[in-house]
Design a protein around this motif. Sequence first.
Motif, short mmCIF file in Angstrom:
data_model
loop_
_atom_site.label_atom_id
_atom_site.label_comp_id
_atom_site.label_asym_id
_atom_site.label_seq_id
_atom_site.Cartn_x
_atom_site.Cartn_y
_atom_site.Cartn_z
N ASP A 62 0.89 -1.16 0.00
CA ASP A 62 0.00 0.00 0.00
C ASP A 62 0.92 1.21 0.00
O ASP A 62 1.44 1.62 1.04
CB ASP A 62 -0.90 -0.01 1.23
N LEU A 63 1.16 1.77 -1.21
CA LEU A 63 2.12 2.86 -1.37
C LEU A 63 1.42 4.20 -1.27
O LEU A 63 0.33 4.39 -1.80
CB LEU A 63 2.82 2.75 -2.72
N ASP A 64 2.06 5.14 -0.62
CA ASP A 64 1.53 6.49 -0.49
C ASP A 64 2.03 7.33 -1.66
O ASP A 64 2.81 8.26 -1.51
CB ASP A 64 1.97 7.09 0.84
N VAL A 65 1.59 6.94 -2.88
CA VAL A 65 1.98 7.63 -4.11
C VAL A 65 0.71 7.93 -4.89
O VAL A 65 -0.02 7.01 -5.28
CB VAL A 65 2.94 6.75 -4.96
N ALA A 92 5.06 3.45 2.82
CA ALA A 92 4.62 2.13 2.41
C ALA A 92 4.11 1.30 3.58
O ALA A 92 4.67 1.34 4.67
CB ALA A 92 5.76 1.39 1.72
N ASP A 93 3.05 0.58 3.32
CA ASP A 93 2.53 -0.45 4.21
C ASP A 93 2.52 -1.75 3.41
O ASP A 93 2.54 -1.72 2.17
CB ASP A 93 1.10 -0.14 4.66
N LEU A 94 2.45 -2.86 4.11
CA LEU A 94 2.49 -4.16 3.45
C LEU A 94 1.53 -5.11 4.15
O LEU A 94 1.57 -5.23 5.37
CB LEU A 94 3.92 -4.70 3.50
N MET A 95 0.65 -5.74 3.37
CA MET A 95 -0.26 -6.74 3.90
C MET A 95 0.04 -8.06 3.19
O MET A 95 0.07 -8.10 1.95
CB MET A 95 -1.71 -6.32 3.68
N THR A 96 0.31 -9.13 3.97
CA THR A 96 0.69 -10.40 3.36
C THR A 96 0.05 -11.59 4.09
O THR A 96 -0.38 -11.48 5.23
CB THR A 96 2.23 -10.61 3.42
N VAL A 97 0.03 -12.70 3.37
CA VAL A 97 -0.24 -14.01 3.95
C VAL A 97 0.95 -14.87 3.56
O VAL A 97 1.54 -14.70 2.50
CB VAL A 97 -1.56 -14.63 3.46
N GLY A 98 1.31 -15.78 4.46
CA GLY A 98 2.48 -16.59 4.18
C GLY A 98 2.45 -17.91 4.90
O GLY A 98 1.56 -18.19 5.70
#
Length: 179
Positions: free
Chosen positions: A45-48, A168-174
């Motif tokens: 999730d980019l702040d651009v 930047a934020d990051l959301m993941t599954v792993g």
Amino acid sequence: MKTLQKTLIALAAGSLLSMGAQAAVSYGNGYTGQPYVGAKVGQFDLDVDGADDPTAYGVYAGYNFDPNFGMEAEFVGSGDADYRGGDIDAKTYGAYGTYRYAFPNTGLYAKGKLGVARTEIEATGTSPAGVYNGSNKDTSLAGGVGLGYSVNPNFSVEAEYDKLGSDADLMTVGAQLKF
């Protein structure tokens, strides 16, 4: 390759190489430590302004010193996403201390991590002024929270949200494999 990237890679490699020797150490409570490796997929999730959020994919490795505390190193990159007639992509390198809380009588656990991450965002696009080529590189305090489930003693799945600095934020599954 920049100095910070080399340092993070050396830290991750050194940690992985020393895990085998550390795993044989008993801490007196019956726990001997546990190395693990994993893979994750999700979305940045980019702040651009005007940019689509790119798909993220990454690998990580860590070591649990006891059932609660550990350390983790990761690399997460992205595919190209649309940005003003061009592309944008992101990648991050991080080293974290981790804490896990296992919910009693279940395979569920909560995870928190805090450390340092290097985030790089590169973009090309067009504007009324012409072609745009730019990048933003930021090393900052980073952290995350997640929820996981231990399928068995050697395999877990996790969902995480990471804050990687101001852009930047990051959301993941792993999934991770423990040794």
